[in-house]
Write a protein that holds these residues in place. Structure first.
Motif, short mmCIF file in Angstrom:
data_model
loop_
_atom_site.label_atom_id
_atom_site.label_comp_id
_atom_site.label_asym_id
_atom_site.label_seq_id
_atom_site.Cartn_x
_atom_site.Cartn_y
_atom_site.Cartn_z
N THR A 380 0.82 -1.22 0.00
CA THR A 380 0.00 0.00 0.00
C THR A 380 0.85 1.27 0.00
O THR A 380 0.34 2.34 -0.27
N GLY A 381 2.13 1.12 0.37
CA GLY A 381 2.99 2.30 0.52
C GLY A 381 3.23 2.62 1.98
O GLY A 381 3.99 3.53 2.30
N LEU A 382 2.62 1.87 2.91
CA LEU A 382 2.80 2.17 4.34
C LEU A 382 4.21 1.82 4.82
O LEU A 382 4.82 2.58 5.56
N HIS A 383 4.72 0.65 4.40
CA HIS A 383 5.97 0.19 5.00
C HIS A 383 7.23 0.60 4.24
O HIS A 383 8.30 0.65 4.85
N GLY A 384 7.13 0.83 2.95
CA GLY A 384 8.33 1.15 2.18
C GLY A 384 9.33 0.00 2.26
O GLY A 384 8.98 -1.16 2.06
N ALA A 385 10.59 0.31 2.64
CA ALA A 385 11.65 -0.70 2.61
C ALA A 385 11.76 -1.49 3.91
O ALA A 385 12.54 -2.43 3.99
N ASN A 386 10.99 -1.10 4.93
CA ASN A 386 11.05 -1.83 6.21
C ASN A 386 9.80 -1.48 7.00
O ASN A 386 9.31 -0.35 6.94
N ARG A 387 9.32 -2.44 7.76
CA ARG A 387 8.08 -2.22 8.52
C ARG A 387 8.38 -1.82 9.95
O ARG A 387 9.20 -2.44 10.62
N LEU A 388 7.69 -0.79 10.40
CA LEU A 388 7.79 -0.41 11.81
C LEU A 388 6.96 -1.41 12.63
O LEU A 388 5.82 -1.73 12.26
N ALA A 389 7.55 -1.91 13.73
CA ALA A 389 6.86 -2.92 14.54
C ALA A 389 5.43 -2.50 14.87
O ALA A 389 5.16 -1.32 15.13
N SER A 390 4.52 -3.45 14.82
CA SER A 390 3.11 -3.27 15.19
C SER A 390 2.31 -2.37 14.26
O SER A 390 1.19 -1.97 14.57
N ASN A 391 2.88 -2.05 13.09
CA ASN A 391 2.12 -1.29 12.10
C ASN A 391 1.31 -2.21 11.17
O ASN A 391 0.49 -1.73 10.41
N SER A 392 1.57 -3.53 11.21
CA SER A 392 0.92 -4.38 10.20
C SER A 392 -0.51 -4.76 10.58
O SER A 392 -1.39 -4.79 9.71
N LEU A 393 -0.75 -5.04 11.86
CA LEU A 393 -2.15 -5.29 12.24
C LEU A 393 -2.95 -4.01 11.98
O LEU A 393 -4.10 -4.06 11.50
N LEU A 394 -2.32 -2.87 12.27
CA LEU A 394 -2.99 -1.59 12.03
C LEU A 394 -3.31 -1.42 10.54
O LEU A 394 -4.41 -0.98 10.18
N GLU A 395 -2.37 -1.81 9.68
CA GLU A 395 -2.60 -1.68 8.23
C GLU A 395 -3.81 -2.52 7.81
O GLU A 395 -4.65 -2.08 7.02
N GLY A 396 -3.90 -3.74 8.37
CA GLY A 396 -5.04 -4.61 8.04
C GLY A 396 -6.35 -3.95 8.42
O GLY A 396 -7.32 -3.92 7.63
N LEU A 397 -6.40 -3.36 9.61
CA LEU A 397 -7.64 -2.71 10.07
C LEU A 397 -7.95 -1.48 9.22
O LEU A 397 -9.09 -1.27 8.80
N ALA A 398 -6.91 -0.66 8.98
CA ALA A 398 -7.11 0.61 8.29
C ALA A 398 -7.58 0.39 6.85
O ALA A 398 -8.53 1.03 6.38
N PHE A 399 -6.93 -0.54 6.16
CA PHE A 399 -7.31 -0.74 4.75
C PHE A 399 -8.63 -1.50 4.61
O PHE A 399 -9.34 -1.32 3.62
N ALA A 400 -8.98 -2.30 5.60
CA ALA A 400 -10.32 -2.92 5.56
C ALA A 400 -11.36 -1.80 5.63
O ALA A 400 -12.37 -1.81 4.91
N HIS A 401 -11.09 -0.81 6.46
CA HIS A 401 -12.02 0.31 6.59
C HIS A 401 -12.10 1.12 5.29
O HIS A 401 -13.19 1.43 4.81
N LEU A 402 -10.93 1.42 4.71
CA LEU A 402 -10.91 2.23 3.49
C LEU A 402 -11.57 1.48 2.33
O LEU A 402 -12.31 2.06 1.53
#
Ligand SMILES: Cc1cc2nc3c(=O)[nH]c(=O)nc-3n(C[C@H](O)[C@H](O)[C@H](O)COP(=O)(O)OP(=O)(O)OC[C@H]3O[C@@H](n4cnc5c(N)ncnc54)[C@H](O)[C@@H]3O)c2cc1C
Length: 543
Positions: A380-402
């Motif tokens: 989606t463009g959230l993580h780029g080249a590396n993921r910040l810890a605990s941002n992935s569950l958030l991404e799942g929730l956020a993009f389900a909403h969008l």
């Protein structure tokens, strides 16, 4: 058999279940999931979900932390969109009944913990088993909803698109490509059924199983990425695979993480001969260096010694302290005959998270109309080249909403669409495969190849070798694909092979070191040439 549904959701982790609950009032939702519904990386998540709630915190700080970790490739607009909606998404989970841990000083508030890369305490959690609780609550609501059916033991084999139906993309289809559903293997009957839908959603999670060692659930075979790529979607940034430094190494322990908190409490890493080694790689921080540095140091020691694992030792701490602070890790290791109060723990780094995936827009829509991709399978463009810890569950929730917002807006259009006649799956002259070793051998071969040649530390020479060997394996798999009756194992094998190829291809293109991608020949970042996504598209480079 042919089945009709309004929404076909492939995957029952946080992304698929969250979306199902948000769109179920519009029409009939069918969630298909390839094993049990709870078999998902979501269930394994320990740490928590990042969310700005603390008085000393701000959206700007969370955005800054995410962009810094993304190392120049995370997209500001998307990061902001996700970070700013976190409090609302957490409030929804609370209302659904997720029992987030409360602050013992002030039970009105949620307890916030700190994780690597975050400049403030902002991780909401349910003790140390957040994902299991979130999955349980979401699944419970989905099972009760009259418009949602959940089909376990159903595995998506391939997407059905207009171009697939017309066996090419004739003039009348050009520019109007859309997804019509998917062919699904019913694990009980062994039949491949046709599921037709108005909207199809890939929520198939990550691809850790492409590697020999992984923290991921067995279901993480990159199916969504392979399906979307084969159907004609663009995929991006697949070279960025995040490795966790310490996973338990034991023939019977598949994917048990040894938390970073052990090193935080003084555990020391030892090489196979029992000597500490972190001072050679990061003299100041040693064991407390960032994840990627520790993981690369372990990888280097393993390559040098040719041994299978290194050791993490906390046995110098008092037994009482270890039992109180790490009861779950103590008990789990003991089940495998390792008493961590008396002996070091054998560990290896393990593939943990795929930062890349199927390219989507800000609503989770892919290149194909009517096809969305959410959660770990998406880029989606959230993580780029590396993921910040605990941002992935958030991404799942956020993009389900969008995605739910977008689907609601477009519902009149989707409802009005007519499907052309779709042929049933044609097994041709396929026969039963008598020697299953053809499958198990290649599963192992690919995962070892990826671990040894396309792991934490990469060189052009090893990548090219891996590319060459994988080509031969892929030829064999493709020849077998049409000759034998398909089984779940075989379909997954083909998918890990396709994803492996895409990872190698992407890694070869990125001639620099950035985020989780480290190339020996190009140890520096090169912003002049490489501050852009690595995009692969089947129309340009067929598998
Ligand atoms: C050990 C571990 C700890 C983690 N800790 C955290 C953490 O603390 N915080 C955080 O934010 N993230 C964490 N993560 C990452 C996070 O858990 C995942 O990124 C996230 O759960 C992915 O959710 P998802 O819905 O996209 O996929 P998943 O939860 O993996 O669900 C994918 C679903 O798709 C199904 N599926 C796959 N292919 C098919 C197919 N072909 N047909 C049918 N069904 C299919 C699977 O069976 C599964 O149901 C952790 C990951 C691991 C492995």
């Amino acid at each position: 058999m042919t089945y009709h549904t309004d929404f076909l959701i492939i995957g029952s982790g946080i992304a698929g279940l969250s979306l199902a609950l948000k769109i179920a009032d519009l029409g009939r939702v069918t969630i298909i999931t390839k094993k049990r519904a709870t078999d998902a990386n979501t269930s394994l998540a320990q740490g928590g979900i990042a969310c700005v709630l603390g008085e000393d915190d701000s959206f700007e700080l969370h955005i800054e932390d995410t962009l810094r970790t993304g190392d120049g490739l995370a997209k500001g607009e998307i990061v902001s969109l996700v970070v700013r909606q976190a409090p609302e998404r957490i409030q929804e989970l609370l209302e659904l009944g997720v029992p987030f841990t409360r602050d013992p000083q002030n039970p009105e508030r949620l307890h916030l913990t700190l994780e690597g890369g975050h400049s403030r305490r902002r991780i909401v959690h349910v003790e140390d088993h957040t994902g299991r609780e979130v999955e349980k609550v979401l699944l419970g609501h989905a099972q009760e909803h009259p418009h949602i059916e959940i089909l376990e033991d159903h595995l998506a084999v391939d997407l059905i698109t207009l171009c697939k139906v017309y066996r090419g993309c004739p003039k009348e289809v050009l520019g109007q490509e859309r997804c019509l559903g998917a062919y699904i293997l019913n694990g009980k009957s062994g039949e491949i059924d046709t599921f037709l839908s108005r909207v199809t959603i890939l929520a198939t999670g990550g691809a850790g199983k492409v590697y020999l060692y992984t923290s991921n659930a067995d279901v993480a075979t990159g199916d969504g990425i392979a399906l979307a790529y084969r159907a004609g979607c663009r995929v991006a940034n697949l070279e960025f695979v995040q490795f966790h430094p310490t996973c338990l190494y034991h023939p019977k322990a598949k994917n048990f993480l040894i938390s970073e908190a052990l090193r935080g409490e003084g555990a020391i890493l030892l090489d196979p001969s029992g000597k500490p080694f972190m001072h050679k790689y990061d003299p100041a921080r040693k064991e407390l260096a960032p994840r990627d540095i520790v993981a690369r140091a372990i990888d280097f020691e393993l390559k040098k010694s040719g041994k299978e694992c290194v050791y993490l030792d906390i046995s110098h701490k008092p037994r009482g302290f270890i039992l109180k602070r790490f009861p779950y890790i103590y008990e789990t290791c003991l089940r495998f005959g390792i008493d961590i109060t008396r002996e070091p723990i054998p560990v290896v780094p393990a593939a943990h998270y795929f930062c890349g995936g199927v390219i989507t827009d800000r609503f989770g829509l892919t290149d194909i109309k009517g096809l969305y991709a959410l959660g770990e399978c998406a880029c989606t463009g959230l993580h780029g080249a590396n993921r910040l810890a605990s941002n992935s569950l958030l991404e799942g929730l956020a993009f389900a909403h969008l995605a739910a917002l977008h689907i609601k807006r477009e519902w009149a259009f989707y409802k009005g669409l007519k499907h052309p006649p779709v042929p049933a799956w044609d097994p041709g002259g396929a026969v039963d495969m008598e020697e299953k070793v053809l499958i198990s051998h290649n599963w192992d071969a690919i995962r070892r190849l990826m671990w040894n040649y396309v792991g934490l530390v990469r060189t052009e020479q090893r990548l090219r070798l891996a590319q060459k060997r994988l080509r031969t394996i892929l030829e064999e798999i493709e020849a077998h694909y049409w000759a034998y009756i398909l089984t779940a194992d075989f379909i997954e094998l083909r998918n890990i092979a396709h994803v492996a190829k895409l990872v190698i291809e992407s890694a070869l293109r990125r001639k620099e070191s950035r985020g989780t991608h480290f190339m020996v020949e190009y140890p520096q970042k090169n912003d002049n040439f490489f501050r852009k996504d690595t995009i692969l598209w089947r129309a340009q480079e067929p598998l």
